[in-house]
Design an enzyme around this catalytic site. Structure first.
Site, mmCIF file in Angstrom:
data_model
loop_
_atom_site.group_PDB
_atom_site.id
_atom_site.type_symbol
_atom_site.label_atom_id
_atom_site.label_comp_id
_atom_site.label_asym_id
_atom_site.label_seq_id
_atom_site.Cartn_x
_atom_site.Cartn_y
_atom_site.Cartn_z
ATOM 1 N N LYS A 1 4.753 -1.785 -14.037
ATOM 2 C CA LYS A 1 5.697 -2.105 -13.787
ATOM 3 C C LYS A 1 6.180 -3.411 -14.801
ATOM 4 C CE LYS A 1 7.002 -4.202 -9.814
ATOM 5 N NZ LYS A 1 7.177 -5.032 -8.288
ATOM 6 N N GLY B 1 0.505 -0.979 -0.188
ATOM 7 C CA GLY B 1 0.049 0.119 0.362
ATOM 8 C C GLY B 1 0.379 1.608 -0.239
ATOM 9 N N ASP C 1 -8.439 -10.554 -7.439
ATOM 10 C CA ASP C 1 -7.756 -10.268 -8.570
ATOM 11 C C ASP C 1 -8.187 -9.172 -9.762
ATOM 12 O OD1 ASP C 1 -6.277 -11.459 -10.614
ATOM 13 O OD2 ASP C 1 -6.316 -13.404 -10.293
#
Length: 246
Positions: free
Chosen positions: A184, A81, A120
């Protein structure tokens, strides 16, 4: 600006501590020593961030100002977080006026001003739930998602690139015009189809390796700036830029 941390901290701990030999495997002991002695880990504790990853976002923002003016932010793969902590501060998000939505299949401890979904992102209901949670059109979509590593570099790259592609597709569907997307990725090449899609939809596309990423890591970040909007069918823009930063 985000500065590189020093080699000591206010608790008196010094860089170079050794982990006592126990039943840990040698590789586990080396990882633990590196973690304990990592100046970014120490600085994160001092400044109240949940992970050293906070400094990756702050470093990228120092140069590219992607947080400036952001009013709503979505954080994908948010656990534990630290990026959401930053997002909550820059958007002035509160429990009465939520402006940050975070999602991860891992549990995340509550963060003031952040609506957290333990789900998810590949769940078909996730996009709609995120948009409902953030309460409006986001200016910034962040993704620190990475597939669990297998030890096989090519497989790990393919799996993480899939997550990056799904995140990019989501960003194009929900971002406000002028917004940004940061995700990323792993060294090993970004798929041409993904780069083409981003260059059609954003004015600038960059690969970035922050100093706060460990030097031995294959991690990089893909930044797409200034979303062109969804008012027309995107076409290849000859002026769209792509570059790589160290």
């Amino acid at each position: 600006m985000s500065k590189a941390p020093t080699s000591t901290n206010r608790t008196g701990r010094k860089i170079g501590q050794k982990v006592k030999k126990t039943k840990l495997k040698a590789s586990s002991r080396r990882w633990l020593e590196r973690h304990i002695n990592d100046p970014y880990v120490q600085r994160a504790k001092l400044e109240g961030y949940r992970a050293r990853a906070a400094f990756k976002l702050l470093e990228i923002n120092d140069k590219h100002q992607i947080l400036k003016g952001a009013t709503r932010i979505i954080d994908l793969g948010a656990a534990p977080g630290s990026w959401s902590q930053i997002a909550s501060k820059v958007t002035d998000s509160t429990e009465d006026d939520i402006r940050v939505a975070a999602i991860d299949f891992l549990e995340i401890d509550p963060i003031p001003g952040v609506k957290i979904l333990q789900l998810d992102f590949l769940d078909p209901t996730a996009p709609d739930q995120l948009m409902e949670a953030v309460g409006g059109t986001p200016d910034l979509v962040l993704s620190d998602m990475a597939a669990p590593t297998t030890g096989h570099q090519k497989t790990d790259h393919i799996r993480t690139m899939h997550l990056c592609e799904v995140a990019a597709d989501f960003a194009v569907q929900v971002l406000a015009e002028g917004g940004h997307f940061l995700a990323k990725t792993f060294q090993g090449g970004t798929e041409k189809a993904l780069l083409d899609m981003l260059k059609k939809n954003f004015k600038q596309v960059l690969h970035i390796k922050p100093a706060s990423s460990r030097s031995e890591s294959v991690e990089m970040f893909l930044l797409a700036k200034h979303f062109k909007g969804r008012r027309h069918e995107p076409a290849i823009d000859a002026d769209a830029e792509e570059s790589t930063e160290d």
